[in-house]
Design a protein around this motif. Structure first.
Motif, PDB file in Angstrom:
ATOM      1  N   VAL A  91       0.858  -1.185   0.000  1.00  0.00           N
ATOM      2  CA  VAL A  91       0.000   0.000   0.000  1.00  0.00           C
ATOM      3  C   VAL A  91       0.892   1.232   0.000  1.00  0.00           C
ATOM      4  O   VAL A  91       1.840   1.320   0.780  1.00  0.00           O
ATOM      5  N   TRP A  92       0.587   2.160  -0.907  1.00  0.00           N
ATOM      6  CA  TRP A  92       1.282   3.437  -0.958  1.00  0.00           C
ATOM      7  C   TRP A  92       0.304   4.551  -0.599  1.00  0.00           C
ATOM      8  O   TRP A  92      -0.818   4.571  -1.119  1.00  0.00           O
ATOM      9  N   ALA A  93       0.701   5.460   0.274  1.00  0.00           N
ATOM     10  CA  ALA A  93      -0.110   6.640   0.581  1.00  0.00           C
ATOM     11  C   ALA A  93       0.723   7.882   0.284  1.00  0.00           C
ATOM     12  O   ALA A  93       1.904   7.960   0.642  1.00  0.00           O
ATOM     13  N   HIS A  94       0.091   8.847  -0.392  1.00  0.00           N
ATOM     14  CA  HIS A  94       0.718  10.129  -0.717  1.00  0.00           C
ATOM     15  C   HIS A  94       1.905   9.968  -1.660  1.00  0.00           C
ATOM     16  O   HIS A  94       2.895  10.701  -1.569  1.00  0.00           O
ATOM     17  N   PHE A  95       1.814   9.017  -2.562  1.00  0.00           N
ATOM     18  CA  PHE A  95       2.766   8.865  -3.652  1.00  0.00           C
ATOM     19  C   PHE A  95       2.079   9.286  -4.942  1.00  0.00           C
ATOM     20  O   PHE A  95       0.955   8.867  -5.213  1.00  0.00           O
TER      21      PHE A  95
END
Length: 282
Positions: A91-95
């Motif tokens: 999971v990537w956040a703010h990419f």
């Protein structure tokens, strides 16, 4: 009915609202984080969405009880009105972007590129050398594979990082770019789903950070694209939530980048009219 298989879930700030985060800095969660959170009974909060760790991995229970081992949890949903199943490995956040990374696989010295090179071929050697490890924010499970010939007298098991691989390849004619693979680096406690045993493979013979014996779960070649800058082409998946909490309804996956074209007014599978503009790709 045809079944789609999704492998990755991308989480960005647009997925939900409600649960607050303390920072909008880029943040990456991998299978190492999922196993840790599951063991502690904690949730993951990303992009305003809160999900229990069991959304990503589930503990294996035998006749005695919990084993401390985990399988990737299989989720379900629909793409173009047809059923799909997928697992979430990262999971990537703010990419804004996710990049493909290099993986290197050696060939026994003296062999040629025209020789058979399947995974069971003894001339194709392990370890698989991954360009970055899971602690890097550049890490992703999307890999461009490069093969190289091992110099005579060099044990491929000693080539454990990118620098060593490139030095060896420079002596034997360079690198040969081959297939793309989806391969997730994983702790020894995490396995592929039982129902996917025929389509996934795990081993403890990878290498990154200069260390041998690293674990990976391989999901096979292809199934993703990237542009000339190495940016992976991503597709949306929609999760139904209420105040940032998932409703566990079937999710809906897209077949083209978000906002690439207007949606069809009527589902073409129903035999109704469609908006011609919606059939254009991006």
């Amino acid at each position: 009915m045809r079944r789609f298989t999704f492998v990755l879930l991308f989480v960005t700030g647009a997925l939900g609202c409600g649960a607050r985060e303390t920072s909008d800095r880029p943040r990456l969660w991998t299978l190492f984080d999922f196993a840790r959170l599951a063991g502690a009974g904690q949730n993951l909060m990303a992009g305003g969405l809160e999900l229990p760790a069991t959304y990503f991995v589930k503990e294996v229970v035998d006749d005695v009880g919990p084993t401390g081992r985990y399988e990737l949890a299989v989720s379900s949903g629909f793409v173009d009105g047809q059923s799909m199943k997928y697992v979430t490995t990262d999971v990537w956040a703010h990419f804004d972007k996710v990049w493909v990374q290099p993986m290197y696989i050696g060939l026994v010295a003296g062999r040629t590129w025209n020789d058979p090179g399947g995974w069971d071929d003894p001339d194709v050697q392990e370890p698989w050398v991954f360009g970055v490890g899971p602690k890097s924010l550049f890490y992703s499970p999307f890999w461009q594979v490069y093969r190289f010939k091992t110099p005579v007298g060099v044990d491929v098991a000693t080539l454990l990082d990118t620098r060593a691989v490139l030095e060896a390849a420079n002596q034997t004619g360079g690198l040969r770019r081959t297939e793309r693979r989806i391969t997730s680096l994983a702790p020894t406690s995490v396995f592929s789903p039982n129902e996917w045993d025929g389509s996934t493979y795990y081993d403890n013979t990878g290498a990154w950070d200069g260390l041998w014996g690293r674990r990976y779960i391989d999901m096979g070649p292809g199934r993703f694209d990237f542009d000339q800058d190495g940016v992976v082409r991503e597709f949306p998946i929609f999760i139904f939530t209420k105040k940032g909490v998932p409703l566990y309804w079937p999710n809906v996956g897209g077949t083209r980048p978000l906002f690439a074209a207007p949606p069809a007014l009527t589902n073409a599978r129903d035999g109704g009219p469609t908006d011609g503009a919606a059939d254009g790709g991006a």
